[in-house]
Design an enzyme around this catalytic site. Structure first.
Site, PDB file in Angstrom:
ATOM      1  N   SER A 294     -11.446  42.066  46.173  1.00 19.80           N
ATOM      2  CA  SER A 294     -10.603  41.993  44.973  1.00 19.80           C
ATOM      3  C   SER A 294     -11.012  40.794  44.124  1.00 19.80           C
ATOM      4  O   SER A 294     -10.180  39.982  43.710  1.00 19.80           O
ATOM      5  CB  SER A 294      -9.113  41.906  45.341  1.00 19.80           C
ATOM      6  OG  SER A 294      -8.307  42.258  44.233  1.00 19.80           O
TER       7      SER A 294
ATOM      8  N   SER B  45      -4.027  44.583  40.837  1.00 14.96           N
ATOM      9  CA  SER B  45      -5.463  44.741  41.095  1.00 14.96           C
ATOM     10  C   SER B  45      -5.920  46.176  41.292  1.00 14.96           C
ATOM     11  O   SER B  45      -7.132  46.420  41.422  1.00 14.96           O
ATOM     12  CB  SER B  45      -5.880  43.907  42.310  1.00 14.96           C
ATOM     13  OG  SER B  45      -6.054  42.557  41.949  1.00 14.96           O
TER      14      SER B  45
ATOM     15  N   LYS C 254      -8.737  47.597  39.130  1.00 14.15           N
ATOM     16  CA  LYS C 254     -10.174  47.556  39.435  1.00 14.15           C
ATOM     17  C   LYS C 254     -10.748  48.942  39.743  1.00 14.15           C
ATOM     18  O   LYS C 254     -11.962  49.127  39.654  1.00 14.15           O
ATOM     19  CB  LYS C 254     -10.418  46.605  40.604  1.00 14.15           C
ATOM     20  CG  LYS C 254     -10.099  45.143  40.294  1.00 14.15           C
ATOM     21  CD  LYS C 254     -10.387  44.237  41.487  1.00 14.15           C
ATOM     22  CE  LYS C 254     -10.181  42.761  41.163  1.00 14.15           C
ATOM     23  NZ  LYS C 254      -8.760  42.390  41.054  1.00 14.15           N
TER      24      LYS C 254
END
Length: 608
Positions: free
Chosen positions: A439, A237, A240
């Site tokens: 997230s 993640s 991102k």
């Protein structure tokens, strides 16, 4: 009501006027004091002529009975008194036998020669005050000095007690800073100091696999500690961070995503056109705060249709193309994991079945676009929705537009493609904040498609990949260090170097691209918010990072990464990316190790 004027009152000659017939207050004169000059001391005779008629209503107090030179008063201020033996030459007044008289019925005004009954009782406290006043009058008239001492009597005479003074409330305590302050100048950390602080922890991590690291000074851009910093690594993640920078650079912080409704091909048919807003809500209960809502959109549509009743809802999700699930996603990501939904241009609450965020995976709709269409249909009094495309708006002359006739006949049907309503998402900066803090994978994929649309690419996984590479290069960063197959980091096919992540962070914090600085508002704070709310708590040494670290987490099975900024003990800002893949030691141990490395940066001055 008053009667006619009374005739003159006969009595002894006086230097001035005769006493008033109904004085408000008459002081009793001690027996040893002669009458005042010019004042008659005898009782007033009856008035000559016609008697004054009684006044209606309440009785008023009248003059007391006559007071002679040798007689004590029988009334004081309208109350009966009796004489008691005086002590040391003082006249005393006490209540008449049997206490105060009972409350009398209202009396009419009598003729002046009559003696009026005693004043009705007013209660225990009033009687006490009246007796006290009478006693004071007699004592003052006798030449005595009255000393009033504090106590209940003093409070009676002074009126009601003032309300107690309430001290002002203490000011609210100043909350501790969430983030440590950053030094504006002074010598910052050096490479030897950083290596001494974290080098041993990185080499002894015991996670298995490999750990690639980049730590740079934000102010100077100089690397302070690197190991395999240019190697492409599965980022999870932390992807991102790249998505956030790309969408802020291409769309801008203020951009809003529209959701529209247009008239369909047939009268009463409405087409809801998805614009890619993943936060759209159905009503007041939404997974995200302050979002665009279908109930408000439906109200606009009803008003625009006027007397035309809706008959059918069509969902146009053609803005997005290609597969709805990302390449390299684990098969359980959507169901039963609930960490993402099929990516469609129209969805409600990020494709969730319930309008809430659990933080641990939420049940998702298998067809989010049709689920949103069904929600919209219910708001219009219909059932279900089908997929289709919106007709192109026709070019019409002004005279052909739908208007009501002056004689009240129905307006002409709305031309196909005529916009009936529109709602817009929160601004892009808010969507970026939600994506980073929680997230949120669905928001990340929707924003990656916004990058594609802004760059003129198709809004698909492939189009988003090409568009983000274009934006990364336009920002002056090395696009060769990024191979992204999605915008969320769910794909195990993604590869990013640690140095690209620290370059993105340093650029965002440097001030040359102010729009990128907005991404820091969404980065979780260690021990405080988002996916770092329960991090940096164990072991004890890791607690140094609480409030001093803002970072994006990244976790897949066998992958743990952490990338963000940290304020050192000396007050300098460092950007870091610590990425481990091939981890065999387990997710919890990997998190503690990564937290410990970053906490060591906080605790050191990192200068030799």
């Amino acid at each position: 009501m008053s009667g006619p004027p009374a005739a003159p009152v006969a009595g002894p000659p006086a230097a001035g006027r005769a006493p008033a017939a109904y004085p408000e207050r008459t002081q009793a004169r001690p027996a040893d004091q002669p009458p005042a000059a010019g004042r008659a001391s005898a009782a007033m005779p009856p008035a000559a002529g016609r008697a004054t008629p009684p006044a209606a209503g309440r009785a008023r107090p009248t003059a007391p009975a006559p007071v002679g030179d040798d007689e004590p008063p029988t009334q004081v201020l309208g109350w009966p008194v009796r004489r008691v033996p005086a002590a040391a030459g003082r006249a005393q007044v006490s209540p008449a036998p049997g206490g105060l008289p009972p409350r009398a019925a209202p009396q009419h005004f009598p003729a002046p020669a009559e003696v009026e009954p005693a004043k009705p009782a007013r209660g225990r406290r009033t009687r006490a005050v009246a007796l006290l006043v009478a006693l004071v009058v007699l004592m003052v008239g006798a030449g005595l000095v009255l000393v009033v001492r504090p106590g209940p009597v003093d409070r009676w005479l002074a009126g009601p007690e003032p309300a107690p003074t309430t001290p002002p409330p203490a000011p609210d305590p100043v909350p501790p800073p969430v983030l440590a302050a950053v030094a504006a100048d002074g010598a910052g950390p050096d490479a030897a100091g950083v290596s001494a602080a974290v080098g041993g922890l990185i080499r002894a991590s015991g996670l298995g696999g490999r750990m690639n690291v980049s730590i740079v000074d934000v102010a100077s851009g100089q690397p302070l500690y690197v190991t395999n910093e240019d190697d492409l690594t599965v980022p999870a993640s932390t992807t991102k961070l790249v998505t956030a920078a790309a969408v802020l650079a291409s769309r801008g912080a203020a951009y809003r995503i529209p959701t529209r409704v247009v008239a369909g091909a047939r009268p009463g048919e409405v087409v809801i056109v998805g614009g890619g807003d993943p936060t759209l809500g159905a009503g007041s209960r939404s997974a995200y705060p302050g979002v665009a809502r279908l109930d408000r959109l439906a109200a606009q549509v009803k008003k625009a249709l006027g007397d035309t009743r809706p008959t059918k809802v069509v969902v146009d999700g053609s803005l997005f193309s290609g597969p709805v699930l990302g390449p390299g996603w684990d098969p359980d990501v959507v169901s039963p994991g609930g960490y993402a939904a099929p990516i469609t241009a129209l969805m409600v609450d990020g494709g969730r079945r319930e309008p809430k965020l659990s933080g641990h995976g939420d049940a998702r709709d298998a067809q989010p676009d049709l689920a949103a269409g069904a929600d919209f249909a219910r708001l219009l009094g219909l059932s279900g929705a089908s997929r289709g495309t919106a007709p192109e708006p026709a070019v019409t002359e002004p005279s052909a537009l739908a208007t009501a006739d002056g004689d009240g006949t129905a307006a002409a049907p709305l031309a196909p493609g005529t916009e009936l309503g529109r709602v817009d998402s929160p601004p892009m900066v808010r969507l970026v904040e939600w994506m980073l803090e929680a997230s949120d994978n669905v928001i990340a994929e929707a924003l990656a498609r916004q990058v594609a649309l802004a760059q003129g690419e198709e809004a698909s996984f492939a189009g988003a990949q090409a568009a983000m590479d274009e934006v990364v290069a336009a920002l002056g960063l090395n696009a060769a260090e990024s191979e992204l197959r999605d915008g969320s980091g769910l794909s195990r096919l993604n590869e990013v170097s640690p140095s690209l992540l620290t370059d993105v962070l340093a650029l965002s914090a440097g001030g040359s691209r102010p729009e990128l600085a907005e991404l820091f508002a969404g980065l979780p704070v260690a021990g405080w918010s988002g996916t770092l709310a329960d991090r940096f708590v164990t072991a004890q040494r890791n607690a140094a990072g609480q409030g001093a670290v803002r970072a994006k987490t990244g976790t897949l099975n066998g992958v743990s990464s952490l990338s963000g900024v940290v304020a050192t003990q000396s007050g300098h800002l460092l950007a870091f990316a610590i990425m481990a893949d091939g981890v065999t030691a387990g997710t919890e141990k990997a998190r503690r190790v990564l937290d410990g490395i970053v906490a060591a940066l906080v605790a050191c001055g990192c200068r030799t």
